[in-house]
Design an enzyme around this catalytic site. Structure first.
Site, PDB file in Angstrom:
ATOM      1  N   GLY A  10       9.405  -4.740 -40.129  1.00 12.53           N
ATOM      2  CA  GLY A  10       9.041  -3.383 -39.723  1.00 12.53           C
ATOM      3  C   GLY A  10       8.979  -3.261 -38.220  1.00 12.53           C
ATOM      4  O   GLY A  10       8.083  -2.614 -37.666  1.00 12.53           O
ATOM      5  N   GLY A  13       8.378   0.147 -36.245  1.00 13.53           N
ATOM      6  CA  GLY A  13       7.186   0.948 -36.516  1.00 13.53           C
ATOM      7  C   GLY A  13       6.128   0.784 -35.439  1.00 13.53           C
ATOM      8  O   GLY A  13       6.302   0.045 -34.458  1.00 13.53           O
ATOM      9  N   MET A  15       3.123  -0.676 -35.571  1.00  7.64           N
ATOM     10  CA  MET A  15       2.641  -2.051 -35.460  1.00  7.64           C
ATOM     11  C   MET A  15       3.759  -2.987 -35.036  1.00  7.64           C
ATOM     12  O   MET A  15       3.540  -3.941 -34.283  1.00  7.64           O
ATOM     13  CB  MET A  15       2.039  -2.519 -36.786  1.00  7.64           C
ATOM     14  CG  MET A  15       0.544  -2.344 -36.914  1.00  7.64           C
ATOM     15  SD  MET A  15      -0.423  -3.038 -35.543  1.00  7.64           S
ATOM     16  CE  MET A  15       0.103  -4.750 -35.547  1.00  7.64           C
ATOM     17  N   ARG A  37      14.088  -1.819 -42.588  1.00  5.88           N
ATOM     18  CA  ARG A  37      14.582  -1.449 -43.908  1.00  5.88           C
ATOM     19  C   ARG A  37      16.046  -1.009 -43.822  1.00  5.88           C
ATOM     20  O   ARG A  37      16.510  -0.537 -42.783  1.00  5.88           O
ATOM     21  CB  ARG A  37      13.748  -0.311 -44.504  1.00  5.88           C
ATOM     22  CG  ARG A  37      13.909   0.993 -43.771  1.00  5.88           C
ATOM     23  CD  ARG A  37      12.935   2.056 -44.260  1.00  5.88           C
ATOM     24  NE  ARG A  37      13.189   3.349 -43.643  1.00  5.88           N
ATOM     25  CZ  ARG A  37      12.873   3.687 -42.411  1.00  5.88           C
ATOM     26  NH1 ARG A  37      12.264   2.801 -41.645  1.00  5.88           N
ATOM     27  NH2 ARG A  37      13.168   4.879 -41.931  1.00  5.88           N
ATOM     28  N   HIS A 156      -8.557   7.216 -40.021  1.00  3.50           N
ATOM     29  CA  HIS A 156      -7.255   6.731 -39.569  1.00  3.50           C
ATOM     30  C   HIS A 156      -6.321   7.902 -39.294  1.00  3.50           C
ATOM     31  O   HIS A 156      -6.603   9.044 -39.662  1.00  3.50           O
ATOM     32  CB  HIS A 156      -6.621   5.803 -40.610  1.00  3.50           C
ATOM     33  CG  HIS A 156      -7.194   4.425 -40.616  1.00  3.50           C
ATOM     34  ND1 HIS A 156      -8.343   4.116 -41.315  1.00  3.50           N
ATOM     35  CD2 HIS A 156      -6.795   3.272 -40.005  1.00  3.50           C
ATOM     36  CE1 HIS A 156      -8.622   2.827 -41.135  1.00  3.50           C
ATOM     37  NE2 HIS A 156      -7.698   2.300 -40.353  1.00  3.50           N
ATOM     38  N   LYS A 160      -1.263   7.296 -42.431  1.00  2.00           N
ATOM     39  CA  LYS A 160      -1.703   6.209 -43.321  1.00  2.00           C
ATOM     40  C   LYS A 160      -1.635   6.665 -44.767  1.00  2.00           C
ATOM     41  O   LYS A 160      -2.089   7.769 -45.107  1.00  2.00           O
ATOM     42  CB  LYS A 160      -3.124   5.761 -42.957  1.00  2.00           C
ATOM     43  CG  LYS A 160      -3.569   4.514 -43.708  1.00  2.00           C
ATOM     44  CD  LYS A 160      -4.815   3.918 -43.099  1.00  2.00           C
ATOM     45  CE  LYS A 160      -5.287   2.690 -43.859  1.00  2.00           C
ATOM     46  NZ  LYS A 160      -4.280   1.603 -43.852  1.00  2.00           N
TER      47      LYS A 160
END
Length: 269
Positions: A10, A13, A15, A37, A156, A160
C-alpha cells in the site's frame, strides 16, 4: 551495522507514504520493494517520487516478484490484502509487520498459524506512545476496579472504514483482561433511545469520524466525585511509521512467532 531490506504494501496510501519517508531517513534500512493493488495509477512509478526523493524502486502489483530480497514486509492495508500478502511471505520466509485492522477472529487465527513459519509483529497500533498507554490502562483498571464506569472514545478521519478502531478495541481488551472480564460479554458499542441505567460491568465505546483526524483515543474512568481520563492523540502518521520500523528491527533475529508492540518495547510481563 546490518541493513534491513524493507518492502512496503500500500505504498501510495497515507501510511505507505509515511513509511517511505521513515525508511528513507533510517540508516540501517533500505527500501527493497513497493507494492500497490492491481489497477493503481501509481504502478510502475518510482516509489521515491511519492515523497520527493526518487529511489529507483518501481511500484508493482506482483508481490511474488517483488518480495525476493526483502527481509520484512510492512503492511497497513486491509485484511484481505494482508492475508494475500501473508500467503506469499510465508513460503518465502519474509517476515511481516502488520498494522492492518478489522480482522475477523478466523483471520487472526490464520495469522497465528502462519507465525509458526515466519516471525510476525501484529499490532492494532504501532505508536510507541499508544503502547505505553495500553500499559497505563492495565495499571489503572486494576486500581479502579470498583465504583468506576469505563468508556472508550475514539476519533479518526472520514476515510477509516472500520469502527470502533482496532486501537480502541485493544484498549477494551486490555481493560477487560485486567478486570477479569470478557470484552465480548461486556462491550456496549452504541446507545440510542431508552437504554435504561448503565450496567456497572460494561465497557462503552463511542466512535467519531470526520475530517483528517489521524487518531484520538480517550479512556474515561468515571467514579463518584471524580473522573480519570487517559488519552493519546496522534498528530502525524510518522509516529506509526517509526513504531513499525522499530518492530521490523525487533524481528531481525527472530525466525518465527507472533509478537505485538508490547514485546517490541519490552513491556510484556
Amino acid at each position: 551495522m546490518m541493513t534491513l531490506n524493507i518492502a512496503i504494501a500500500g505504498s501510495s496510501g497515507r501510511m505507505g507514504r509515511a513509511l517511505l519517508e521513515a525508511v528513507a531517513r533510517t540508516p540501517d534500512m533500505r527500501l527493497s520493494a513497493a507494492l500497490e493493488r492491481t489497477g493503481s495509477p501509481y504502478l510502475k512509478k518510482d516509489a521515491g517520487e511519492l515523497i520527493g526523493s526518487p529511489c529507483n524502486i518501481a511500484i508493482i502489483d506482483d508481490i511474488a516478484a517483488a518480495l525476493p530480497g526483502s527481509d520484512v514486509l510492512i503492511d497497513f492495508t486491509r485484511p484481505e490484502g494482508t492475508l494475500a500478502h501473508l500467503a506469499v511471505c510465508r513460503p518465502l520466509g519474509v517476515k511481516m509487520v502488520i498494522g492492518t485492522t478489522g480482522f475477523s477472529a478466523q483471520q487472526k487465527e490464520d495469522l497465528k498459524a502462519a507465525s509458526k513459519d515466519i516471525a510476525i509483529v501484529f499490532a492494532p497500533n504501532m505508536s510507541v506512545g499508544v503502547n505505553v498507554t495500553f500499559k497505563l490502562l492495565e495499571v489503572a483498571a486494576k486500581a479502579l476496579n470498583e465504583g468506576y464506569d469505563i468508556e472508550i472514545i475514539e476519533a479518526h478521519h472520514r476515510h477509516k472504514i472500520d469502527a470502533p478502531s482496532g486501537t480502541a478495541l485493544h484498549m477494551g481488551e486490555v481493560i477487560a483482561k485486567a478486570l477479569g472480564r470478557n470484552l465480548s460479554e461486556v462491550a456496549v458499542y452504541g446507545r440510542e433511545g431508552n437504554t435504561g441505567e448503565r450496567a456497572p460491568a460494561t465497557i462503552g465505546f463511542a466512535t467519531v469520524r470526520g475530517g483528517d483526524i489521524v487518531g484520538d483515543h480517550t479512556v474515561l474512568f468515571a467514579g463518584t466525585g471524580e473522573r480519570i481520563e487517559i488519552s493519546h492523540k496522534a498528530g502525524s502518521r510518522a509516529t506509526f511509521a517509526e513504531g513499525a520500523l522499530r518492530a521490523a528491527r525487533f524481528l531481525a533475529d527472530k525466525q518465527s512467532g507472533l509478537f505485538n508492540m508490547q514485546d517490541v518495547l519490552g513491556l510484556r510481563e
